[in-house]
Structure formats: C-alpha cells, structure tokens
Design a protein around this motif. Sequence first.
Motif, PDB file in Angstrom:
ATOM      1  N   PRO A  37       3.070  -1.632   4.750  1.00 25.94           N
ATOM      2  CA  PRO A  37       3.380  -2.940   5.357  1.00 25.94           C
ATOM      3  C   PRO A  37       2.365  -3.997   4.944  1.00 25.94           C
ATOM      4  CG  PRO A  37       3.615  -1.185   6.969  1.00 25.94           C
ATOM      5  CD  PRO A  37       3.001  -0.560   5.753  1.00 25.94           C
ATOM      6  N   GLY A  38       2.881  -5.148   4.522  1.00 28.69           N
ATOM      7  CA  GLY A  38       2.018  -6.251   4.134  1.00 28.69           C
ATOM      8  C   GLY A  38       1.494  -6.193   2.717  1.00 28.69           C
ATOM      9  N   ALA A  39       1.695  -5.088   2.025  1.00 31.27           N
ATOM     10  CA  ALA A  39       1.178  -4.953   0.661  1.00 31.27           C
ATOM     11  C   ALA A  39       2.064  -5.728  -0.317  1.00 31.27           C
ATOM     12  CB  ALA A  39       1.118  -3.481   0.264  1.00 31.27           C
ATOM     13  N   LEU A  40       1.457  -6.199  -1.402  1.00 30.39           N
ATOM     14  CA  LEU A  40       2.185  -6.983  -2.391  1.00 30.39           C
ATOM     15  C   LEU A  40       3.052  -6.086  -3.263  1.00 30.39           C
ATOM     16  CD1 LEU A  40       2.818  -9.578  -3.968  1.00 30.39           C
ATOM     17  CD2 LEU A  40       0.727  -9.178  -5.301  1.00 30.39           C
ATOM     18  N   ALA A  41       4.357  -6.334  -3.239  1.00 28.97           N
ATOM     19  CA  ALA A  41       5.320  -5.637  -4.091  1.00 28.97           C
ATOM     20  C   ALA A  41       5.969  -6.665  -4.999  1.00 28.97           C
ATOM     21  CB  ALA A  41       6.384  -4.938  -3.248  1.00 28.97           C
ATOM     22  N   VAL A  42       5.852  -6.453  -6.297  1.00 31.99           N
ATOM     23  CA  VAL A  42       6.361  -7.393  -7.284  1.00 31.99           C
ATOM     24  C   VAL A  42       7.667  -6.859  -7.854  1.00 31.99           C
ATOM     25  CG1 VAL A  42       5.863  -8.570  -9.449  1.00 31.99           C
ATOM     26  CG2 VAL A  42       4.000  -8.053  -7.857  1.00 31.99           C
ATOM     27  N   GLY A  95      -3.499 -11.562 -10.406  1.00 37.32           N
ATOM     28  CA  GLY A  95      -4.789 -11.106 -10.889  1.00 37.32           C
ATOM     29  C   GLY A  95      -4.804  -9.612 -11.138  1.00 37.32           C
ATOM     30  N   ASP A  96      -5.867  -9.153 -11.776  1.00 32.64           N
ATOM     31  CA  ASP A  96      -6.027  -7.730 -12.052  1.00 32.64           C
ATOM     32  C   ASP A  96      -6.066  -6.944 -10.742  1.00 32.64           C
ATOM     33  OD1 ASP A  96      -6.283  -8.654 -14.608  1.00 32.64           O
ATOM     34  OD2 ASP A  96      -8.363  -8.010 -14.892  1.00 32.64           O
ATOM     35  N   GLY A  97      -5.238  -5.902 -10.663  1.00 32.86           N
ATOM     36  CA  GLY A  97      -5.250  -5.029  -9.500  1.00 32.86           C
ATOM     37  C   GLY A  97      -4.767  -5.659  -8.219  1.00 32.86           C
ATOM     38  N   GLU A  98      -4.033  -6.767  -8.301  1.00 27.09           N
ATOM     39  CA  GLU A  98      -3.624  -7.490  -7.094  1.00 27.09           C
ATOM     40  C   GLU A  98      -2.437  -6.844  -6.389  1.00 27.09           C
ATOM     41  OE1 GLU A  98      -2.282 -12.050  -5.781  1.00 27.09           O
ATOM     42  OE2 GLU A  98      -2.974 -11.643  -7.817  1.00 27.09           O
ATOM     43  N   ALA A  99      -1.572  -6.165  -7.120  1.00 23.43           N
ATOM     44  CA  ALA A  99      -0.324  -5.650  -6.563  1.00 23.43           C
ATOM     45  C   ALA A  99      -0.437  -4.175  -6.181  1.00 23.43           C
ATOM     46  CB  ALA A  99       0.810  -5.837  -7.558  1.00 23.43           C
ATOM     47  N   THR A 119       2.024  -2.338 -20.102  1.00 25.88           N
ATOM     48  CA  THR A 119       0.585  -2.596 -20.140  1.00 25.88           C
ATOM     49  C   THR A 119       0.222  -3.689 -19.146  1.00 25.88           C
ATOM     50  OG1 THR A 119       0.424  -1.928 -22.462  1.00 25.88           O
ATOM     51  CG2 THR A 119      -1.331  -3.344 -21.611  1.00 25.88           C
ATOM     52  N   GLU A 120       1.053  -4.713 -19.065  1.00 24.72           N
ATOM     53  CA  GLU A 120       0.842  -5.785 -18.101  1.00 24.72           C
ATOM     54  C   GLU A 120       1.036  -5.278 -16.669  1.00 24.72           C
ATOM     55  OE1 GLU A 120       0.350  -9.949 -16.820  1.00 24.72           O
ATOM     56  OE2 GLU A 120      -0.509  -8.489 -18.192  1.00 24.72           O
ATOM     57  N   ALA A 121       2.009  -4.387 -16.461  1.00 28.34           N
ATOM     58  CA  ALA A 121       2.213  -3.801 -15.135  1.00 28.34           C
ATOM     59  C   ALA A 121       0.966  -3.049 -14.690  1.00 28.34           C
ATOM     60  CB  ALA A 121       3.418  -2.877 -15.158  1.00 28.34           C
ATOM     61  N   ARG A 122       0.404  -2.293 -15.601  1.00 25.87           N
ATOM     62  CA  ARG A 122      -0.817  -1.541 -15.262  1.00 25.87           C
ATOM     63  C   ARG A 122      -1.952  -2.497 -14.906  1.00 25.87           C
ATOM     64  NH1 ARG A 122      -3.950   3.157 -18.825  1.00 25.87           N
ATOM     65  NH2 ARG A 122      -5.809   3.216 -17.502  1.00 25.87           N
ATOM     66  N   ARG A 123      -2.032  -3.632 -15.582  1.00 24.10           N
ATOM     67  CA  ARG A 123      -3.099  -4.598 -15.293  1.00 24.10           C
ATOM     68  C   ARG A 123      -3.025  -5.124 -13.860  1.00 24.10           C
ATOM     69  NH1 ARG A 123      -3.863  -9.812 -14.582  1.00 24.10           N
ATOM     70  NH2 ARG A 123      -1.689 -10.392 -14.995  1.00 24.10           N
TER      71      ARG A 123
END
Length: 249
Positions: A37-42, A95-99, A119-123
């Motif tokens: 809950p509340g976590a960023l999901a893209v 940002g890096d590790g934001e999601a 690669t961008e997803a991992r970032r």
Amino acid sequence: MPNESIEALIPQLDAVDDSPGAAALRDRSYELLRTAPGALAVDVGCGAGRAVAELAERGARAVGIDLSEQMVALARKRWPDGEFRLGDANALPFGDGEAAAYRADKVLHTLADPGRALTEARRVLAPGGRIVLCGQDWDTFVIDATDPELTRTIVRRRAERVASPLAARRYRNLLLDAGFREVTAEAHTGVFTGGSFLPVLVRLAEVCREHGAITGAQADAWIADQRERAGADRLFAAVPIFMVAATAP
C-alpha cells in the motif's frame, strides 16, 4: 504499435480489455507485482489507463506512462483521479530506485530494442522491486477462417509490421539478460468468440492491404468471412499471451 493511428488502436485495445478473461489476466499481473500500500507502481505504456485505476483501487500509488499525448489525454478523461504522465519507456521520468513495481502490458513488442527498456526498468526499480511483463505473441495468432492459407499470410505479414513481434516469447531471457532474478513465466491463451473482437481481426487484414501484403479483393473477402462468422456467433480466435515476472537485484 507502429504504423497505427491512435484512433485505430483505441477500439482494438478496448475490445481486448473487455474480452472474457481479460480482467482475470490483469488481476494476475497485479498479484505478481506484490505492491505494498502506498508504494509507487509504474504502468508503462498505460494506454487508456484502466490498469492504473485498478492498481490505485488496490492501494498502490499508480502512475501511468505513455508516449502518446492522445493516450494520456484519454486516460485522464476516463480516469480523472488517476496520475498519468507523458514518458518514454527508454527514459522514464523517475529517479534511480524510486519505484517498487513496474508493469508493461502489450508494450515491448512496439520497441525496436526491448532490452533497452528493461535496462531502464531496472534503473527505476528499487532493490527487491517487482517487474511484470505481459503480451501476445504476434506470429502465432490462431484464427478460424474459410481460407486458412490466406489467414496464415495475414498473421505472418501483420507480424512483420510490428517492431519486435516475438518479444513476448523472449521476455524471460530479456529479464535474465537485464540482471533480474527469480524470473517466472506463465502462458495464458486469450480466446475470443464475440463480435467485440471483430475490429481487431478487421484491422489485421486492413494493415496487410495497406502495405501490399494482400490484395484488396483478398482483404475484402477475408473481412466479409469474419463479419459473417461474428454475425452467426461463429467467430473464433485464440492468442497466446505470456506473463513473466521477476525481482530487481
């Protein structure tokens, strides 16, 4: 999807999203994301935004990303409480590790280099974050038709118009190549028998005609056959769908 106008694409996406089993498939993708809950999901390539709204209902801070201004505008109109942004799968506005979670449904086949997007997803994913990819295999559509040989030609030649038509069967290896761990893969089959799927089949033939892969007469005959089947409740199409999930290192 390459070479497709947004106006042509929207009814196809709506038909797929409204088809039997589609809601259960989306639910399965949300389960695999394991978003707190509340976590960023893209949701990358969010289209008209339904998944963003459903993820938000489940408590996530869901953000939809799409390259198309028209799609973002449509998503905002349909889901005014949702968060939608213009963005590129290869350069996400985070940002890096934001999601905590990354989801891409029917997206990677539109990219010439799906590996770059991962690669961008991992970032953007935090360590332990979850990624779920879902999509159809364009080269193995199964469609009942009076002319099977023409149907095979339509499926094959339509697949050739897609940037990466075999991306879905490569999801697992692409995630491994990008350094993800705990990779799991599932196969589902979308079965379509109602008239709501007819626009998808019509567009298959129309794209082939537009690019000279089949003649106008062939397209007209094939479309007429599918219209007749839809009217008589005899339409049948099956689409292999692969869902692959993994954890960011």
